[in-house]
Design an enzyme around this catalytic site. Sequence first.
Site, PDB file in Angstrom:
ATOM      1  N   SER A  33      11.400 -27.870  46.018  1.00 33.38           N
ATOM      2  CA  SER A  33      12.429 -26.833  45.987  1.00 33.38           C
ATOM      3  C   SER A  33      12.422 -26.162  47.347  1.00 33.38           C
ATOM      4  CB  SER A  33      12.125 -25.794  44.898  1.00 33.38           C
ATOM      5  OG  SER A  33      12.971 -24.660  45.032  1.00 33.38           O
ATOM      6  N   TYR A  62       6.397 -19.759  40.433  1.00 29.73           N
ATOM      7  CA  TYR A  62       7.215 -20.953  40.669  1.00 29.73           C
ATOM      8  C   TYR A  62       7.080 -21.391  42.124  1.00 29.73           C
ATOM      9  CZ  TYR A  62      11.437 -23.797  41.264  1.00 29.73           C
ATOM     10  OH  TYR A  62      12.332 -24.809  41.572  1.00 29.73           O
TER      11      TYR A  62
END
Length: 245
Positions: free
Chosen positions: A102, A115
């Site tokens: 990501s 995350y």
Amino acid sequence: MRKAEDQARIKALGANADSHLLDVSSSSAVFDVVDAAAREHGAPDIAVNNAGYGLIGPIEEASEAEARAQFDVNFFGALWFMQAVLPHMRDKQSGHIINITSVSGLAPWAGTGLYTASKYALEGLSQTLHDEVAEFGIDVTNVAPGSLRTNFAKGSMRLTQRTIDAYRGAGRVPQTAYTERAGTEAGDPAKAAAAIFSIAGEPDPPLHLLLGSDALGYWRAKQDSMAAEVAAFEHMSRSIQIDEA
């Protein structure tokens, strides 16, 4: 596939598609499924680590169970999968592992700490693996998407269960932003898949591939900020040298 009902979509693609149920947080299940697939179809040419979800909320709010579950899927699940496919790829001296990380693993955002940490860990692991397996003819690519018009905000995003009233500022922004932007993200997931498929056939694929103009913008802003900060304190960085060195 994570859910039995999703297997119907794969079955509908015909004889050239197959699927197995798998919970990537179970290391034994990962090895069993990969080995079964290899027995049925031969050693894998390309392995894509796409399983993951986002735990959203200020770091202080995250429970131990939430933090461990986030890493069990996003980091350890990817690790077990890589360990499972590598023996098959080494035996044939070729292969390509593609890890979906990501842009959050390159440019952090307040309110996404756990995350982000899981994606930073996957970035570091994959970059190291790239250097370790190059001599076996195996490529590794980290794909870092920005916002894609998927069900992330409606299905793959989980909020921390505990709420601390003091966090009403930056740490709370992503919860609102992801929800309000759901369905209007600029990134096309079909085009993202096509880009990933394209690099899978490259003879010299990149170690890093950012997907989306927003991903490029976040990454460049982070690089510029870090470069300026390092330069500003370079004198201090050099000040710790032993004199005779």
